[in-house]
Design a protein around this motif. Structure first.
Motif, PDB file in Angstrom:
ATOM      1  N   ASP A  21     -59.211   3.032  21.834  1.00 46.56           N
ATOM      2  CA  ASP A  21     -59.371   2.661  20.423  1.00 46.56           C
ATOM      3  C   ASP A  21     -60.805   2.369  19.976  1.00 46.56           C
ATOM      4  O   ASP A  21     -61.027   2.007  18.829  1.00 46.56           O
ATOM      5  CB  ASP A  21     -58.483   1.471  20.020  1.00 46.56           C
ATOM      6  CG  ASP A  21     -57.022   1.879  19.972  1.00 46.56           C
ATOM      7  OD1 ASP A  21     -56.768   3.082  19.742  1.00 46.56           O
ATOM      8  OD2 ASP A  21     -56.152   1.031  20.175  1.00 46.56           O
ATOM      9  N   GLY A  23     -62.971   4.672  19.690  1.00 47.31           N
ATOM     10  CA  GLY A  23     -63.340   5.791  18.818  1.00 47.31           C
ATOM     11  C   GLY A  23     -63.716   7.075  19.542  1.00 47.31           C
ATOM     12  O   GLY A  23     -64.339   7.962  18.961  1.00 47.31           O
ATOM     13  N   LYS A  24     -63.295   7.212  20.801  1.00 44.65           N
ATOM     14  CA  LYS A  24     -63.649   8.411  21.582  1.00 44.65           C
ATOM     15  C   LYS A  24     -63.137   9.693  20.920  1.00 44.65           C
ATOM     16  O   LYS A  24     -63.888  10.658  20.769  1.00 44.65           O
ATOM     17  CB  LYS A  24     -63.084   8.294  23.003  1.00 44.65           C
ATOM     18  CG  LYS A  24     -63.409   9.476  23.883  1.00 44.65           C
ATOM     19  CD  LYS A  24     -62.948   9.251  25.299  1.00 44.65           C
ATOM     20  CE  LYS A  24     -61.459   9.379  25.456  1.00 44.65           C
ATOM     21  NZ  LYS A  24     -60.974  10.713  25.775  1.00 44.65           N
ATOM     22  N   THR A  25     -61.864   9.684  20.523  1.00 43.07           N
ATOM     23  CA  THR A  25     -61.293  10.888  19.921  1.00 43.07           C
ATOM     24  C   THR A  25     -62.005  11.229  18.624  1.00 43.07           C
ATOM     25  O   THR A  25     -62.320  12.386  18.349  1.00 43.07           O
ATOM     26  CB  THR A  25     -59.787  10.671  19.623  1.00 43.07           C
ATOM     27  OG1 THR A  25     -59.195  10.102  20.784  1.00 43.07           O
ATOM     28  CG2 THR A  25     -59.098  11.964  19.276  1.00 43.07           C
ATOM     29  N   THR A  26     -62.262  10.199  17.845  1.00 45.11           N
ATOM     30  CA  THR A  26     -62.910  10.413  16.552  1.00 45.11           C
ATOM     31  C   THR A  26     -64.310  10.974  16.737  1.00 45.11           C
ATOM     32  O   THR A  26     -64.706  11.931  16.066  1.00 45.11           O
ATOM     33  CB  THR A  26     -62.953   9.090  15.757  1.00 45.11           C
ATOM     34  OG1 THR A  26     -61.668   8.475  15.819  1.00 45.11           O
ATOM     35  CG2 THR A  26     -63.328   9.323  14.310  1.00 45.11           C
ATOM     36  N   HIS A  90     -55.961   6.772  27.229  1.00 41.28           N
ATOM     37  CA  HIS A  90     -54.874   5.857  26.889  1.00 41.28           C
ATOM     38  C   HIS A  90     -53.880   5.778  28.045  1.00 41.28           C
ATOM     39  O   HIS A  90     -54.273   5.503  29.159  1.00 41.28           O
ATOM     40  CB  HIS A  90     -54.207   6.287  25.582  1.00 41.28           C
ATOM     41  CG  HIS A  90     -55.052   5.926  24.400  1.00 41.28           C
ATOM     42  ND1 HIS A  90     -54.784   4.846  23.600  1.00 41.28           N
ATOM     43  CD2 HIS A  90     -56.177   6.488  23.907  1.00 41.28           C
ATOM     44  CE1 HIS A  90     -55.706   4.758  22.651  1.00 41.28           C
ATOM     45  NE2 HIS A  90     -56.566   5.746  22.809  1.00 41.28           N
ATOM     46  N   ASN A 140     -69.986   1.735  17.529  1.00 44.26           N
ATOM     47  CA  ASN A 140     -69.179   2.357  16.465  1.00 44.26           C
ATOM     48  C   ASN A 140     -68.613   1.342  15.465  1.00 44.26           C
ATOM     49  O   ASN A 140     -68.644   0.141  15.704  1.00 44.26           O
ATOM     50  CB  ASN A 140     -68.029   3.118  17.158  1.00 44.26           C
ATOM     51  CG  ASN A 140     -67.295   4.043  16.222  1.00 44.26           C
ATOM     52  OD1 ASN A 140     -67.834   4.483  15.208  1.00 44.26           O
ATOM     53  ND2 ASN A 140     -66.050   4.354  16.564  1.00 44.26           N
ATOM     54  N   ASP A 143     -68.832   0.699   9.544  1.00 41.89           N
ATOM     55  CA  ASP A 143     -68.238   0.599   8.209  1.00 41.89           C
ATOM     56  C   ASP A 143     -67.323  -0.613   8.103  1.00 41.89           C
ATOM     57  O   ASP A 143     -66.680  -0.840   7.087  1.00 41.89           O
ATOM     58  CB  ASP A 143     -67.446   1.882   7.901  1.00 41.89           C
ATOM     59  CG  ASP A 143     -66.341   2.103   8.920  1.00 41.89           C
ATOM     60  OD1 ASP A 143     -66.557   1.815  10.121  1.00 41.89           O
ATOM     61  OD2 ASP A 143     -65.244   2.545   8.516  1.00 41.89           O
ATOM     62  N   THR A 256     -70.804   5.109  12.380  1.00 41.74           N
ATOM     63  CA  THR A 256     -69.364   5.100  12.232  1.00 41.74           C
ATOM     64  C   THR A 256     -68.833   6.506  12.460  1.00 41.74           C
ATOM     65  O   THR A 256     -69.166   7.435  11.727  1.00 41.74           O
ATOM     66  CB  THR A 256     -68.915   4.563  10.845  1.00 41.74           C
ATOM     67  OG1 THR A 256     -67.633   5.139  10.532  1.00 41.74           O
ATOM     68  CG2 THR A 256     -69.878   4.914   9.732  1.00 41.74           C
ATOM     69  N   ALA A 257     -68.049   6.627  13.524  1.00 42.87           N
ATOM     70  CA  ALA A 257     -67.512   7.942  13.856  1.00 42.87           C
ATOM     71  C   ALA A 257     -66.541   8.390  12.767  1.00 42.87           C
ATOM     72  O   ALA A 257     -66.524   9.554  12.365  1.00 42.87           O
ATOM     73  CB  ALA A 257     -66.822   7.892  15.211  1.00 42.87           C
TER      74      ALA A 257
END
Ligand code: G4P
Length: 527
Positions: A21, A23-26, A90, A140, A143, A256-257
């Motif tokens: 969570d 932000g790796k995927t993002t 995950h 990350n 925002d 912010t990714a």
């Protein structure tokens, strides 16, 4: 046409480490977007655009029983060719995640600015330490209202034991987030909201005290930033390329990714500073990536979850030379020459058969059971790559058969699955238990399902009082025998026939270590 050497030198092969969570995927999606590997990013959840995003592809691929496309993503950026290796995070976190880190040349660490350093990152960082992997850091979620940035840097330095050298610094946060300030070039990179799913505008203002910057940020904000920057410069380190390459210092970027800001600034420096493919050790000599004779090692085997396609894909890191379609390679463990006609290569998220791959690239070999993790392939020279270890599991279960007559099949299945890296097997010296060890919980389900599908064995799991495992080494054979006698109740052989201490508790492990100072208890074991 660039030459082989130019091609090797422009490669950047890396993986991302982070806590779930963060932000790796993002950020992966935004990197692909910047690399033009995808055209429009969808939000990871709650998609509104109606277009296909990578996460959809992933799910589709999984449903179709192939989930290898996203394991390696190759895309060109500026003059470089970037290979991003997926590090499952995950519930699919497993030993593969650790081992993938042995196949990269550098790492990007993503930290949630509101949370700071979290558990999983600490563990992954330990793995990076084994090879002093160079690390970039992205902080990350600017925002949002996040934690004090200097405090987070301090936490990275003390907990992860790496020096921080901020390269960009955020201007405001949450709703007041305005962009980032480049500390090296005195440039303001201006944030434009609403560009999360496209390549964002690249608006730059030269000079924090320029009229343009004052007009945008106002005198007060700039004065505040001046104070903050003075503090930061005093409290942190200056970037030093050699220290970064030695894994002692990390350049830090903020952004912010989700809103896709700060990622380009990171990527621009990443392709400059991150190392090109590095030399790899073997049991005979170091192999230089610029050698033109082919070699590579297998770091991951992925089973095809589709029962109709029993083949597995063995992921190989090319360490030197060029793979060409149909070439012959020496399978060093078997001492046999094999012809590789149909390796899978990975270009821009597409599973396609490319004719060539070179040092730093990853290829996928169809494996019908003859390839194991750690296997070396070469053009003929007989050596084996080192540094692709097993990692001590942290989760353990005892396996019980539903049908006791299937013992042989169970043993065979577990043996093969452990060679593949799906799980680890431990057989206590004192009893006939079979104990499975894993790094991630999902591995147990995978093993259970594969035993059923591929070996026709139904098994159930029972709790077992083992907390951690250490591989035991001792030069003094008499002492080893003595240790084996006295500690027998906590000793086991692993799937590869190596002596292992399976500790009921951490305290028990430290006491045993204290009691036997000349016995080594290792957290990794080479293949
Ligand atoms: P992971 O792969 O590291 O596990 O993280 P992932 O990218 O899936 O991101 C986890 C959540 O954090 C996602 O929210 C994602 O949208 C959000 N996120 C990622 N980067 C940023 C960022 O820069 N700012 C903000 N505000 N959020 C970010 P989610 O799964 O949709 O959950 P939810 O937050 O909507 O409940």
């Amino acid at each position: 046409m660039p030459s082989f050497l130019e091609e090797v030198r422009r490669r950047r092969t890396f993986g991302i480490i982070s806590h779930p969570d963060a932000g790796k995927t993002t950020i992966t999606e935004k990197l692909l977007l910047l690399g033009n590997a995808i055209q429009l990013a969808g939000t990871v959840k709650g998609r509104k655009t109606g277009r296909m995003a990578t996460s959809d592809w992933m799910q589709m691929e999984q449903e179709r029983g192939i989930s290898i496309t996203t394991s390696v993503m190759q895309f060109p950026y500026k003059e470089r060719m970037v290979n991003l290796l997926d590090t499952p995070g995950h519930e699919d976190f497993s030993e593969d995640t650790y081992r993938t880190l042995t196949a990269v040349d550098s790492v990007l660490m993503v930290i949630d600015g509101a949370k700071g350093v979290e558990d999983r990152t600490i563990k992954l960082m330990e793995v990076c330490r084994l090879r002093d992997t160079p690390i970039f850091t992205f902080i990350n979620k600017m925002d949002r209202e996040v934690r004090d940035h200097i405090e987070v840097l301090d936490e990275i330095e003390t907990v992860l034991k790496i020096k921080c050298a901020p390269v960009t610094w955020p201007i405001g946060m949450g709703k007041a987030f305005k962009g980032v300030y480049n500390l090296l070039t005195d440039t303001v990179h201006v944030f434009t909201p609403g560009q999360g799913s496209v390549v964002p505008d690249d608006i730059r203002i030269e000079g924090l005290h320029s009229d343009e910057a004052i007009a945008l940020l106002g005198e007060d904000m700039i004065a505040e930033l001046d104070d903050e920057i003075e503090l930061v410069r005093g409290a942190s380190h200056e970037f030093d390329l050699d220290e970064y390459l030695r894994g002692e210092l990390t350049p830090v970027f903020f952004g912010t990714a989700l809103a896709n800001f700060g990622v380009r600034e990171l990527l621009d420096y990443f392709v400059e500073w991150a190392p090109a493919p590095l030399a790899r050790e073997t049991d005979a000599r170091a192999v230089d990536p610029e050698e033109d004779v082919f070699s590579g090692f297998v770091f991951k085997i992925q089973a095809n979850m589709d029962p109709k396609h029993r083949d597995r894909i063995a992921f190989m890191r090319v360490c030197s030379g060029t793979y060409t379609k149909g070439m012959k390679m020496l399978h060093s463990r078997l001492g046999k020459e094999v012809k590789i006609a149909d390796a899978v290569t990975f270009m821009a998220g597409d599973r396609s058969q490319v004719e060539e791959a070179i040092s730093g690239d990853i290829i996928g070999l169809h494996n019908h059971g003859t390839i194991q993790i750690g296997d070396t392939f070469s053009a003929g020279e007989n050596f084996r790559f080192t540094g692709i270890p097993h990692f001590a599991p942290e989760l353990f279960k005892r396996v019980r058969l539903k049908d006791p007559l299937k013992m042989k099949a169970l043993q065979k299945g577990l043996q093969q699955l452990s060679e593949e890296g799906a799980t680890q097997l431990f057989m206590p010296l004192n009893n006939n238990d079979l104990i499975l060890g894993a790094v991630g919980v999902l591995q147990f389900d995978v093993v259970q399902q594969r035993l059923r599908d591929e070996y026709k064995v139904e098994c159930i799991y029972e709790p077992v009082s083992v907390t951690t495992a250490r591989w035991v080494y001792c030069k003094d054979s008499r002492m080893l025998e003595d240790f084996k006698r006295k500690a027998a109740e906590n000793l086991a052989m692993d799937g590869g026939g190596y002596l292992t201490y399976i500790a009921p508790t951490r305290v028990n492990l430290s006491l045993t270590q204290e009691r036997w100072p000349d016995v080594q208890f290792r957290a990794t074991r080479e293949h």
